[in-house]
Design an enzyme around this catalytic site. Structure first.
Site, PDB file in Angstrom:
ATOM      1  CB  ILE A 156      -0.952   0.058   1.211  1.00 37.65           C
ATOM      2  CG1 ILE A 156      -1.360  -1.325   1.705  1.00 37.65           C
ATOM      3  CG2 ILE A 156      -2.197   0.875   0.862  1.00 37.65           C
ATOM      4  CD1 ILE A 156      -2.151  -1.308   2.997  1.00 37.65           C
ATOM      5  N   GLY A 157       2.029   1.183  -0.698  1.00 36.22           N
ATOM      6  CA  GLY A 157       2.933   2.317  -0.684  1.00 36.22           C
ATOM      7  C   GLY A 157       3.446   2.589   0.718  1.00 36.22           C
ATOM      8  CB  CYS A 158       4.484   5.693   2.350  1.00 34.87           C
ATOM      9  SG  CYS A 158       6.001   5.967   1.416  1.00 34.87           S
ATOM     10  CB  SER A 159      -0.315   3.483   4.263  1.00 36.63           C
ATOM     11  OG  SER A 159      -0.393   4.850   4.585  1.00 36.63           O
TER      12      SER A 159
END
Length: 374
Positions: A156-159
């Site tokens: 989820i990318g940076c999350s």
């Protein structure tokens, strides 16, 4: 009191030994700029091409707050002809480098929790970029630490780290797992465009891990997850287009959009109010006010962004102990940033303290966990 009944009972951070400082990075980048401008001198003189601009250590600190970062390799990064880390491929009989990153942090997290690998029956791996599509790297980590049960990867990318933690917590709540290991092996330097002035300094390599279990079995001093929150909202402003279909179009296979790229100014403008409201609403759902939260472990992408978000949440500038920043040492470690900040800056808080771990990044994706020390 609202609670998930799940606690973060162990945590650990690992990073490679190699440190890359701004000064040496700038020397290499500016030499690349000099060579490129010389190569295209006629076009620049004719006005058909803009010259590349030099970078500088003061510019980097002012723009991001970053001074150093840990990297897997800097020989390639400091080579103006290459500007890419030298990381040899490993045979399939050997543990992958990303699984090794995860294992190194997992060993520390397990020790912190007073647990062994066989106590784990779920491994959730979250990171911004996966080394391969399958087998899932989480399953390789499961094997490497001697865990049981099952494992899967989350992107989820940076999350990804907060998302992985939330999914692991939910699995324990439903009875799908008894005890979980969350691993975040952020080997970020390979996906960075080291020739791009506005972002060539951003990323560093590091790994972090959590052990999650029910509150009643967790060690004293663990952090109870009172609640969690996730949100996503489509945006093209942070992107990496690398994927398995790249070779299908040779004309674009090696384009720079296959590396990290962003519209940084737009991201700043969008994410600051988005993250502020997201976090404030999460706190308010527990009938708390922001000043009752002792510590904010925010996503470590940019110091200016973190400072402004914290200021807007609290209504005043945050003290360093209220919203610790690790960017000066680690750089941006993508989804690992807020978990690293938590791991390095939580032990001093007394029992009953509230803390907020929050991420925001590509997607846009946001995740937060409201924690309380038990």
């Amino acid at each position: 009191m609202t609670t998930t009944g799940i606690a973060i009972s162990g945590h650990g951070v690992w990073h490679p030994d190699t440190v890359l400082g701004n000064d040496e990075l700038v020397v290499a980048f500016n030499e690349f700029v000099r060579r490129d401008n010389l190569k295209h001198a006629d076009e620049i003189a004719a006005g058909t091409r803009q010259p590349l601009k030099d970078s500088g250590s003061e510019f980097i600190v002012r723009a991001s707050g970053i001074i150093n970062r840990y990297v897997e390799d800097k020989t390639g990064l400091l080579d103006p002809d290459r500007m890419c880390p030298n990381i040899p491929d490993r045979p399939e009989s050997q543990i992958s480098i990303q699984a090794e990153y995860a294992r190194n942090a997992a060993v520390k997290a397990l020790a912190s929790a007073g647990r062994a690998g066989e106590d784990i029956d779920l491994v959730v791996l979250g990171c911004s970029n996966l080394q391969r599509l399958y087998p899932a790297i989480a399953i390789e980590v499961q094997d490497a630490v001697g865990a049981r049960g099952y494992g899967f990867d989350v992107a989820i990318g940076c999350s990804a780290a907060t998302g992985a933690t939330i999914m692991a917590s939910q699995a324990i709540q439903t009875g799908a797992a008894k005890r979980a290991l969350v691993v975040v092996p952020e080997l970020t330097t390979p996906h960075m465009n080291w020739r791009e002035r506005d972002s060539h300094f951003i990323f560093g390599d590091a790994s972090v891990a959590f052990v999650l279990e029910k509150v009643e079995t967790a060690r004293p001093g663990s952090w109870e997850i009172l609640s969690s929150k996730m949100m996503s909202k489509w945006s093209n402003n942070i992107r990496n287009n690398a994927g398995y279909t790249d070779r299908c179009d040779p004309s674009t296979q090696f384009n720079i959009d296959k590396l990290f790229h962003q519209n940084g100014r737009r991201v700043f403008k969008d994410v600051v109010p988005l993250a502020e409201k997201f976090i404030v609403d999460h706190i308010a759902a527990h009938d708390l006010v922001p000043t009752q939260v002792s510590r904010y472990w925010l996503h470590q992408a940019n110091k200016n962004m973190n400072d402004l978000i914290a200021k807007r949440i609290l209504g005043r500038p945050a003290r360093p102990d209220e919203a610790p920043v690790i960017l000066d040492e680690f750089g941006n470690t993508a989804s690992a940033g807020s978990p690293i900040a938590f791991t390095l800056h939580n032990e001093d808080l007394p029992r009953g303290s509230y803390g907020m771990m929050s991420s925001f990044g590509a997607g846009y994706s946001l995740g937060s966990l409201l924690l309380q020390r038990s």
